[in-house]
Design an enzyme around this catalytic site. Structure first.
Site, short mmCIF file in Angstrom:
data_model
loop_
_atom_site.label_atom_id
_atom_site.label_comp_id
_atom_site.label_asym_id
_atom_site.label_seq_id
_atom_site.Cartn_x
_atom_site.Cartn_y
_atom_site.Cartn_z
N CYS A 1 8.79 -84.97 -78.88
CA CYS A 1 10.07 -84.89 -79.58
C CYS A 1 9.93 -84.53 -81.06
O CYS A 1 10.93 -84.39 -81.76
CB CYS A 1 10.81 -86.21 -79.43
SG CYS A 1 10.91 -86.73 -77.70
N HIS B 1 16.02 -89.75 -86.56
CA HIS B 1 15.59 -89.42 -85.19
C HIS B 1 16.54 -90.08 -84.19
O HIS B 1 16.97 -89.44 -83.24
CB HIS B 1 14.14 -89.86 -84.97
CG HIS B 1 13.58 -89.43 -83.65
ND1 HIS B 1 13.53 -88.10 -83.27
CD2 HIS B 1 13.06 -90.14 -82.61
CE1 HIS B 1 12.98 -88.02 -82.05
NE2 HIS B 1 12.71 -89.24 -81.64
N GLU C 1 13.18 -97.41 -86.86
CA GLU C 1 13.36 -96.34 -87.83
C GLU C 1 14.14 -96.84 -89.04
O GLU C 1 13.82 -96.49 -90.20
CB GLU C 1 14.08 -95.15 -87.20
CG GLU C 1 14.23 -93.98 -88.16
CD GLU C 1 14.88 -92.74 -87.56
OE1 GLU C 1 14.87 -91.70 -88.23
OE2 GLU C 1 15.40 -92.83 -86.42
N LYS D 1 22.21 -87.19 -82.37
CA LYS D 1 21.95 -87.23 -80.92
C LYS D 1 23.07 -87.95 -80.17
O LYS D 1 23.16 -87.87 -78.95
CB LYS D 1 20.60 -87.89 -80.63
CG LYS D 1 19.40 -87.06 -81.05
CD LYS D 1 18.09 -87.76 -80.69
CE LYS D 1 16.87 -86.96 -81.10
NZ LYS D 1 16.65 -86.93 -82.56
N HIS E 1 19.44 -86.00 -76.55
CA HIS E 1 18.10 -85.81 -77.12
C HIS E 1 17.50 -84.53 -76.55
O HIS E 1 17.18 -84.45 -75.38
CB HIS E 1 17.22 -87.01 -76.78
CG HIS E 1 15.92 -87.03 -77.52
ND1 HIS E 1 15.50 -86.00 -78.33
CD2 HIS E 1 14.94 -87.98 -77.56
CE1 HIS E 1 14.32 -86.31 -78.84
NE2 HIS E 1 13.96 -87.50 -78.40
N PHE F 1 6.61 -89.08 -78.35
CA PHE F 1 5.66 -89.80 -77.51
C PHE F 1 4.23 -89.46 -77.95
O PHE F 1 3.94 -88.35 -78.39
CB PHE F 1 5.82 -89.40 -76.05
CG PHE F 1 6.97 -90.09 -75.34
CD1 PHE F 1 7.86 -90.91 -76.02
CD2 PHE F 1 7.18 -89.89 -73.98
CE1 PHE F 1 8.91 -91.53 -75.36
CE2 PHE F 1 8.22 -90.50 -73.31
CZ PHE F 1 9.09 -91.33 -73.99
#
Length: 400
Positions: A152, A292, A302, A323, A328, A387
């Protein structure tokens, strides 16, 4: 840009700022038996608007999106690749997953009809660097050609790495960003098996809700976001329309867990700090953060990382979790969110975080809940975390 909200930049941006959601029940395949039956699908896209019909058949959908977004970016920049500049023009467009549709389809053909029925174009359909390769072929770019494949964080890493290539003097122009088309049976099954997806199947437009107490997982999206980066003097010399400057880039690893960040977001903290140091600005210079913000428990991590980096200034900045409207887009997320950050600077407009109706007590910053807000911006920061614990932060500044 190609997104669940529109087939170009301005239609997507208009819908985003209006707080519209591009998330709905999956139509691409029968998802009846899936735990998650919703996604942000691209609707109405015709690859033949950008690619010759005979070439369309040689590419996976993620490449279709990438080529289309790249062609739009080049046209919007008023830039022409010519024999005399081609070697100074590069492409750096990646994907988190790549040609999953092609892999699924041609594996089925192999199992049902045997190896002789598999197309010779299968490999170039499915491998990720063919997004950059096909863009280069389409526009004639002969400079640096590569891609990041960092889950991502892909789109942001592609933009940041391109920024560095231009700084090094390896190119004058880079076509950079990310593309993804993983709303497929296997893609959805895999993420569902990891229990990462929202299960709000009866309320798809309310499913992606970053920072909200009721968030229960992310919603898959698809599309592409591509920018054209140009060395400043080159852009000025040709009278280019300059949206913003890229001024800083950071990249780090959590070195912690396959999918989860550490408490406090130590890797994200270092990433943002590196980008701010690279930009040679004070943390207090940052006006806006496109977070994010996946609509998972990591939203609180975050938030904690942002507080660590910015201190009291964290409460004076504007943030948003876009998002909430696009879903996403995985490897394309950094590309589209870079564009959102740039347009926020251009229009002095902060896009909202929709569905933020009951904030998580750990998420107590100004996320621009429910409605857009006006604000004069000088510096915007865009975060992408993937990830494997891979992190990317890019800073943009108003061009003056």
């Amino acid at each position: 840009m190609i997104s669940p909200l529109g087939l170009d930049v301005e239609s997507t941006w208009k819908a985003l700022c209006a707080g519209e959601s591009g998330i709905a029940t999956i139509t691409r395949f029968d998802a009846t038996d899936y735990p998650c039956r919703i996604a942000g699908e691209v609707k109405g896209f015709k690859p033949t608007d950008f690619i010759e019909a005979k070439e369309v058949k040689k590419m996976d959908t993620f490449i279709h999106y990438a080529v289309a977004a790249a062609r739009m970016a080049v046209a919007d920049a008023g830039f022409e690749v010519k024999p005399e500049n081609a070697e100074r023009v590069g492409v750096y467009v990646g994907s988190g997953i790549g040609g999953l549709q092609a892999i699924e389809h041609w594996h089925t053909v192999l199992m049902e009809k045997g190896p002789k029925r598999v197309t010779p174009f299968f490999i170039p359909m499915s491998i990720i660097n063919l997004a950059s390769g096909q863009i280069a072929i389409t526009v004639g770019a002969k400079g640096p050609n590569s891609c990041a494949v960092t889950a991502c964080s892909t789109g942001s890493h592609c933009i940041g790495d391109s920024f560095r290539l231009i700084q090094r003097g390896d190119a004058d122009v880079m076509i950079a960003g990310g593309s993804e088309a993983a709303v497929t049976p296997l893609g959805m099954a895999g993420f569902a098996a990891s229990r990462a997806l929202s299960l709000r199947n009866d309320a798809p437009k309310a499913a992606s809700r970053p920072f909200d107490r009721g968030r229960d997982g992310f919603v898959m999206g698809e599309g592409a976001g591509v920018v054209l980066l140009e060395e400043m003097e080159s852009a000025k010399a040709r009278g280019a329309r300059i949206y913003a400057e890229v001024i800083g880039y950071g990249m780090t690893a959590d070195a912690f867990h396959m999918t989860s960040p550490p408490e406090g977001g130590e890797g994200a903290v270092r990433c943002m700090r590196l980008a701010i140091k690279d930009a040679d600005v004070l943390p207090e210079a940052v006006d806006y953060v496109n977070a994010h913000a996946t609509s998972t428990m990591a939203d609180a991590i975050e938030t904690a990382a942002i507080k660590t980096v910015f201190g009291d200034h964290a409460y004076r900045m504007s943030l948003s979790g876009t998002k909430s409207m696009t879903g996403h887009l995985l490897g394309a997320a950094g590309g589209v969110e870079a564009i959102f950050s740039i347009l926020a600077i251009r229009d002095k407009l902060i896009p909202p975080t929709i569905n933020l109706e009951d904030p998580d007590p750990l998420c107590d910053l100004d996320y621009t809940p429910l409605k857009s807000s006006q604000r004069d911006l000088n510096v915007a920061l865009s975060n992408s975390f993937g990830f494997g614990g891979t992190n990317a932060t890019v800073l943009f500044k108003k061009y003056q």
